[in-house]
Scaffold this active site. Structure first.
Site, PDB file in Angstrom:
ATOM      1  N   HIS A 146       1.429   3.322 -27.468  1.00  0.00           N
ATOM      2  CA  HIS A 146       0.405   2.404 -26.970  1.00  0.00           C
ATOM      3  C   HIS A 146      -0.467   1.898 -28.119  1.00  0.00           C
ATOM      4  O   HIS A 146      -0.557   2.503 -29.195  1.00  0.00           O
ATOM      5  CB  HIS A 146      -0.460   3.073 -25.896  1.00  0.00           C
ATOM      6  CG  HIS A 146      -1.310   4.210 -26.395  1.00  0.00           C
ATOM      7  ND1 HIS A 146      -2.441   4.032 -27.170  1.00  0.00           N
ATOM      8  CD2 HIS A 146      -1.200   5.544 -26.216  1.00  0.00           C
ATOM      9  CE1 HIS A 146      -2.983   5.195 -27.450  1.00  0.00           C
ATOM     10  NE2 HIS A 146      -2.256   6.142 -26.887  1.00  0.00           N
ATOM     11  N   GLU A 165       0.729  12.402 -22.600  1.00  0.00           N
ATOM     12  CA  GLU A 165       0.253  13.006 -23.838  1.00  0.00           C
ATOM     13  C   GLU A 165       0.039  14.507 -23.649  1.00  0.00           C
ATOM     14  O   GLU A 165      -0.165  15.003 -22.535  1.00  0.00           O
ATOM     15  CB  GLU A 165      -1.056  12.327 -24.267  1.00  0.00           C
ATOM     16  CG  GLU A 165      -1.594  12.766 -25.614  1.00  0.00           C
ATOM     17  CD  GLU A 165      -0.618  12.551 -26.780  1.00  0.00           C
ATOM     18  OE1 GLU A 165       0.439  13.226 -26.799  1.00  0.00           O
ATOM     19  OE2 GLU A 165      -0.923  11.737 -27.675  1.00  0.00           O
TER      20      GLU A 165
END
Length: 231
Positions: A16, A101
């Site tokens: 990202h 994550e």
């Protein structure tokens, strides 16, 4: 594109774009942050060069996209594919918890220096400095837990690509996620433990490429460099 590059299934990993915590190095797991203006530009630049018909990531060759459920990853996916007709509602796209994550637990939002100072004050790490790769996170995930979920995702991808190792049909996969989880993903793709001292860099908004040697599902590899399709 060279035959070897095009005919062997590939996995494109997309990090990202920049967030406020990316800029200052804070450990970011479950906290929902949007991309900064610069983060949007990073992903737009990547998309303009690498995503589209006859480009490196050709939506016509992509059979599955796995996207972390975190807002910053979904925003990145939308920017990468907005001109290709592939959306989060597409049958090709799956929100995938296994690629979220690393859960940083009590370290969420901390700097690495703050983590090490806190642990030292509490009498931890007397035999060596803390490393997330071997020690994990207090109240968060251990390396073993991260390994297990990434291995689950890799098994899914191998099942998708196994029947098409010689280019029988397009079988490219895209994974849109985070800096830490994607570096862990690369290590597990290659069969290495997470504490393997393999220095990996993946800039915000960047694309990495994994595949297989000699069209062999048992020989996963990563590209140091690859040829690009002609404009």
């Amino acid at each position: 594109m060279a035959d070897l590059d095009a005919s062997t299934p590939r996995v494109f990993i997309a990090r990202h774009g920049e967030t406020e915590w990316t800029k200052n190095g804070r450990y970011t797991g479950s906290t929902e942050l949007e991309l900064t203006a610069d983060g949007v530009k990073q992903v737009e630049g990547t998309a303009s060069h690498l995503v589209g018909s006859r480009k490196l990531i050709d939506p016509a060759r992509v059979v599955q996209v796995f996207v972390s459920p975190r807002k910053r990853a979904q925003q990145t996916f939308d920017i990468l594919f907005k001109s290709s007709g592939v959306s989060l509602e597409s049958d090709k796209v799956k929100l995938e918890e296994n690629i979220t994550e690393w859960d940083h637990g009590m370290y969420e939002g901390w700097l690495g220096s703050e983590i090490r100072a806190s642990r030292k004050e509490r009498g931890l790490d007397k035999d060596g400095e803390w490393s997330i790769w071997s020690d994990g996170c207090e109240d968060g995930e251990s390396p073993e837990q991260v390994t297990k979920r990434l291995d689950n995702l890799i098994a899914k991808i191998r099942d998708i690509q196994r029947p098409h190792m010689n280019g029988e049909e397009p079988a490219d996969v895209v994974v849109v996620a985070h800096g830490m989880s994607l570096r862990c993903f690369v290590k597990r793709w290659l069969g290495y433990p997470l504490d393997m001292p393999l220095a990996l860099m993946l800039s915000p908004g960047a694309i990495g490429i994994l595949s297989y040697l000699k069209h062999d599902i048992k020989q996963p590899a990563f590209f140091v460099g690859m040829s690009l399709p002609p404009l």
